[in-house]
Design a protein around this motif. Structure first.
Motif, PDB file in Angstrom:
ATOM      1  N   MET A   1       0.846  -1.171   0.000  1.00 13.66           N
ATOM      2  CA  MET A   1       0.000   0.000   0.000  1.00 13.66           C
ATOM      3  C   MET A   1       0.891   1.234   0.000  1.00 13.66           C
ATOM      4  O   MET A   1       1.854   1.308   0.737  1.00 13.66           O
ATOM      5  N   LYS A   2       0.557   2.196  -0.854  1.00 17.95           N
ATOM      6  CA  LYS A   2       1.313   3.437  -0.928  1.00 17.95           C
ATOM      7  C   LYS A   2       0.447   4.603  -0.478  1.00 17.95           C
ATOM      8  O   LYS A   2      -0.721   4.697  -0.834  1.00 17.95           O
ATOM      9  N   HIS A   3       1.049   5.478   0.309  1.00 14.66           N
ATOM     10  CA  HIS A   3       0.415   6.715   0.739  1.00 14.66           C
ATOM     11  C   HIS A   3       0.469   7.684  -0.441  1.00 14.66           C
ATOM     12  O   HIS A   3       1.360   7.571  -1.287  1.00 14.66           O
ATOM     13  N   THR A   8       5.599   3.947   1.386  1.00 12.83           N
ATOM     14  CA  THR A   8       4.952   2.640   1.551  1.00 12.83           C
ATOM     15  C   THR A   8       4.820   2.358   3.037  1.00 12.83           C
ATOM     16  O   THR A   8       5.439   3.032   3.874  1.00 12.83           O
ATOM     17  N   ILE A   9       4.041   1.345   3.395  1.00 12.20           N
ATOM     18  CA  ILE A   9       3.906   0.926   4.797  1.00 12.20           C
ATOM     19  C   ILE A   9       5.286   0.579   5.358  1.00 12.20           C
ATOM     20  O   ILE A   9       5.603   0.928   6.492  1.00 12.20           O
ATOM     21  N   VAL A  12       7.091   3.623   6.437  1.00 12.22           N
ATOM     22  CA  VAL A  12       6.523   4.160   7.674  1.00 12.22           C
ATOM     23  C   VAL A  12       7.007   3.359   8.878  1.00 12.22           C
ATOM     24  O   VAL A  12       7.392   3.920   9.907  1.00 12.22           O
ATOM     25  N   ARG A  42      -9.591   5.553   9.375  1.00 15.38           N
ATOM     26  CA  ARG A  42      -8.365   6.254   8.973  1.00 15.38           C
ATOM     27  C   ARG A  42      -7.658   5.384   7.937  1.00 15.38           C
ATOM     28  O   ARG A  42      -7.434   4.204   8.152  1.00 15.38           O
ATOM     29  N   GLY A  43      -7.255   5.946   6.855  1.00 18.87           N
ATOM     30  CA  GLY A  43      -6.693   5.157   5.767  1.00 18.87           C
ATOM     31  C   GLY A  43      -5.217   4.840   5.876  1.00 18.87           C
ATOM     32  O   GLY A  43      -4.672   4.154   5.030  1.00 18.87           O
ATOM     33  N   TRP A  44      -4.546   5.298   6.934  1.00 17.77           N
ATOM     34  CA  TRP A  44      -3.105   5.154   6.995  1.00 17.77           C
ATOM     35  C   TRP A  44      -2.677   4.958   8.440  1.00 17.77           C
ATOM     36  O   TRP A  44      -3.231   5.563   9.339  1.00 17.77           O
TER      37      TRP A  44
END
Length: 128
Positions: A1-3, A8-9, A12, A42-44
């Motif tokens: 998954m990319k912000h 990427t996760i 993070v 929350r998406g992130w």
């Protein structure tokens, strides 16, 4: 998954580990420990070292840093304990009580809550 920013996760998670490893507890004593719960919509995720805004009282919003000590990352819908250091606590004394909850904001949006488990800064501890 990319912000949307391109991270990427994995990026993070590594940033959270690095922030946590640099944190100097001898220099920066936490104000309190809380159970941080991130909203499931929350998406992130968030990591150690993130500095959201905390709704300390209905009319006081302040910033602070949280350091998770069980994991380096908190995914949406999850909870984890964290040490939290607030900005300028001398300006809002006696506002935290054990068992109380405060909102975590990102801008004007509430992204989660913190249940206060322990208060280390006696200035912040509410009178019984």
């Amino acid at each position: 998954m990319k912000h949307p920013s391109g991270y990427t996760i994995e990026d993070v998670i590594e940033a959270g580990k690095e922030r946590r490893s640099r944190f100097d507890f001898d220099k920066y004593q936490p104000d309190f420990m809380g159970l941080v719960s991130l909203n499931s919509d929350r998406g992130w995720p968030i990591t150690s070292g993130v500095r959201p805004a905390y709704q300390i009282t209905p009319d006081i919003l302040t910033s602070g840093e949280q350091i998770f000590f069980e994991n380096d990352i908190l995914m949406p819908g999850e909870s984890a304990r964290a040490y939290i250091i607030l900005l300028s606590p001398e300006h809002y004394p006696h506002c935290l009580s054990i068992g109380g909850e405060i909102n975590i904001n990102e801008g004007s949006k509430v992204i989660g809550r913190v249940k206060i488990l322990e208060v280390y800064n006696e200035l912040l501890l509410a009178s019984s």
